[in-house]
Scaffold this active site. Structure first.
Site, short mmCIF file in Angstrom:
data_model
loop_
_atom_site.label_atom_id
_atom_site.label_comp_id
_atom_site.label_asym_id
_atom_site.label_seq_id
_atom_site.Cartn_x
_atom_site.Cartn_y
_atom_site.Cartn_z
N LYS A 118 0.81 -1.23 -0.07
CA LYS A 118 -0.02 0.02 -0.16
C LYS A 118 0.79 1.14 -0.13
O LYS A 118 0.37 2.11 -0.53
CB LYS A 118 -1.07 -0.02 1.12
CG LYS A 118 -2.27 -1.07 1.10
CD LYS A 118 -3.31 -0.42 1.61
CE LYS A 118 -4.33 -1.66 1.05
NZ LYS A 118 -5.65 -1.61 2.11
N LYS A 200 -3.57 -9.50 -6.41
CA LYS A 200 -4.78 -9.92 -5.83
C LYS A 200 -5.91 -9.05 -6.31
O LYS A 200 -5.83 -7.86 -6.64
CB LYS A 200 -4.90 -9.96 -4.30
CG LYS A 200 -5.06 -8.82 -3.42
CD LYS A 200 -5.65 -8.80 -2.00
CE LYS A 200 -5.90 -7.57 -1.38
NZ LYS A 200 -6.60 -7.66 -0.24
N LYS A 203 -10.60 -3.76 -4.58
CA LYS A 203 -11.45 -2.81 -5.06
C LYS A 203 -11.01 -1.33 -5.26
O LYS A 203 -11.52 -0.68 -5.94
CB LYS A 203 -12.60 -2.75 -3.78
CG LYS A 203 -12.05 -2.51 -2.33
CD LYS A 203 -13.28 -2.18 -1.78
CE LYS A 203 -13.32 -3.24 -0.23
NZ LYS A 203 -12.33 -3.10 0.52
N1 AQP Z 1 -8.97 -10.94 -3.74
C1 AQP Z 1 -9.48 -11.45 -2.60
N2 AQP Z 1 -9.69 -12.85 -2.51
C2 AQP Z 1 -9.74 -13.43 -1.43
N3 AQP Z 1 -10.29 -12.59 -0.46
C3 AQP Z 1 -9.98 -11.16 -0.38
N4 AQP Z 1 -10.54 -10.01 0.56
C4 AQP Z 1 -10.24 -9.03 -0.19
N5 AQP Z 1 -9.62 -9.27 -1.46
C5 AQP Z 1 -9.71 -10.40 -1.58
C6 AQP Z 1 -10.94 -10.46 1.97
O1 AQP Z 1 -11.98 -9.34 2.16
C7 AQP Z 1 -11.88 -9.04 3.42
C8 AQP Z 1 -11.84 -7.62 3.65
O2 AQP Z 1 -10.96 -7.09 2.92
P1 AQP Z 1 -10.79 -5.39 2.94
O3 AQP Z 1 -11.58 -4.91 1.92
O4 AQP Z 1 -10.94 -5.05 4.43
O5 AQP Z 1 -9.39 -5.17 2.80
P2 AQP Z 1 -8.60 -5.97 1.80
O6 AQP Z 1 -7.91 -7.12 1.95
O7 AQP Z 1 -7.20 -4.65 1.65
O8 AQP Z 1 -9.29 -5.61 0.45
P3 AQP Z 1 -9.20 -5.02 -0.89
O9 AQP Z 1 -10.39 -5.24 -1.88
O10 AQP Z 1 -8.02 -5.10 -1.41
O11 AQP Z 1 -9.40 -3.32 -0.36
P4 AQP Z 1 -8.63 -2.23 -0.85
O12 AQP Z 1 -8.28 -1.96 -2.07
O13 AQP Z 1 -9.19 -1.04 -0.01
O14 AQP Z 1 -7.37 -2.31 -0.01
C9 AQP Z 1 -10.56 -9.76 4.23
O15 AQP Z 1 -11.18 -10.79 4.71
C10 AQP Z 1 -9.87 -10.08 2.89
O16 AQP Z 1 -9.14 -11.08 3.04
#
Ligand code: AQP
Length: 336
Positions: A118, A200, A203
């Site tokens: 990040k 991965k 969002k």
């Molecule tokens: N690609 C993924 N595959 C499996 N699990 C995922 N999770 C997120 N992306 C994947 C699971 O969703 C939960 C919450 O995630 P989050 O939104 O709090 O944070 P994150 O993991 O940082 O997700 P993003 O989409 O990548 O968010 P941003 O872009 O805002 O940083 C967790 O249980 C995570 O494992």
């Protein structure tokens, strides 16, 4: 049946309202959450305090907080069975995080891969919150004396540090926190980007073709899968890795089939047919969620009533733990 609820093991998990939720959030988190809700005492949170570690537009953050709750419920999470709340509504999260910050080492936080990823993506805003994110996450989990944390495989390192923080506190003072275990579902553990399958699905990715949103319509979903990056082979086999392995993983997570069954089904068929089939099953799985969401999001009063009672219930448990922590570290308590 209050006695029964008390005996159930405790689950805590959350998603950041930092964007519209993706298929990764659905398969890696929400789908497992609803499977677990009958067997466990579940606390599911919209973690808005985590979201501001990256710049957010205030009005969008406010709107997405309620939308995230509506997506939880639309995905099958039952507000009658679980506690649903917003992180900033229970101030014990920030309070415990401060105490835990004071016994978490700079070196261990420096090793977190999410911080490295990040901060590389947000070079102009490498703030202290981004660095101490895992400590706030540890506080989220430990406040509820959580036994199990359902997350995608990407979050495993954060659960490990939460365990280390809890063990250190227990050893320094006396047993205070339950040591949590990660719960990673069999499929959907790590859904990858459709355009760069070594990253991965996220969002906050700038490329909208890299992710499927839970609320995307069928045409958009099919189009995005058609454009998904595969490889130069033509055979649908998991061992080809990259984009094909990811699409097989998505197909199996949506249908409940095994990888072997899916490979057999697409024997002799090309990538075009396969991608279309993945798009179809994915759109079919998400369609009921989208429909339910459209209904729920119109009813702000209902959503707010869930958050109000959720915050009350969560606060009761959270402050019980925080009181204990304050006493153990030696904070002076006034008589009542
Ligand atoms: N690609 C993924 N595959 C499996 N699990 C995922 N999770 C997120 N992306 C994947 C699971 O969703 C939960 C919450 O995630 P989050 O939104 O709090 O944070 P994150 O993991 O940082 O997700 P993003 O989409 O990548 O968010 P941003 O872009 O805002 O940083 C967790 O249980 C995570 O494992």
């Amino acid at each position: 049946m209050a006695g029964e609820t008390e005996k159930k093991k405790i689950i805590f998990s959350g998603v950041q309202p930092s964007g519209n939720l993706t298929l990764g959030n659905y398969l890696g988190a929400l789908k497992n959450w609803s499977i677990l809700q009958d067997e466990y005492n579940c606390f599911y949170c919209v973690v808005d305090m985590h979201a501001i570690t990256v710049k957010q537009e205030p009005a969008s953050l406010r709107r997405r907080t309620l939308e995230t709750l509506a997506v939880y419920i639309a995905s099958g999470i039952d507000p009658e069975k679980v506690t649903l709340f917003v992180q900033s509504h229970v101030s014990a999260h920030a309070e415990l995080a401060w105490v835990l910050n004071c016994s978490t080492m700079f070196g261990e936080l420096s090793r977190m891969t999410q911080f490295k990823d990040k901060s590389a993506k947000n070079e102009s805003n490498i703030n202290a919150g981004l660095f101490t994110y895992p400590v706030l996450m540890a506080a989220d989990i430990l406040l509820y004396q959580t036994d199990l944390v359902p997350v995608g495989a990407d979050q495993k390192q954060h659960i490990e540090i939460a365990r280390d923080i809890a063990e250190r506190f227990n050893n320094t003072y006396s047993p205070t926190f339950v040591i949590p275990e990660p719960y990673i579902g069999k499929t959907g553990m790590r859904i990858m980007s459709l355009t760069e399958p070594d990253k991965k699905m996220s969002k906050s990715d700038e490329n909208a073709n890299s992710y499927i949103l839970i609320l995307d319509d069928k045409d958009t979903i099919i189009k995005k899968f058609k454009r998904a990056v595969t490889d130069s082979n033509t055979v649908v086999r998991y061992e080809n890795g990259g984009g094909i392995a990811n699409l097989l993983n998505i197909y199996c997570s949506c249908t409940g089939k095994t990888i072997e069954e899916a490979e057999k089904e697409f024997e002799g068929k090309g990538y075009g047919d396969f991608k279309l089939a993945v798009g179809e099953v994915c759109a079919d799985s998400l369609e009921p969620v989208r429909q339910k969401f459209d209904e729920l999001i119109k009813d702000t009063a209902y959503l707010e009533s869930i958050l109000k009672s959720g915050a009350e219930k969560a606060s009761r448990q959270a402050y019980k733990t925080l009181d204990k922590v304050y006493r153990k570290v030696g904070f002076y308590k006034l008589p009542r």
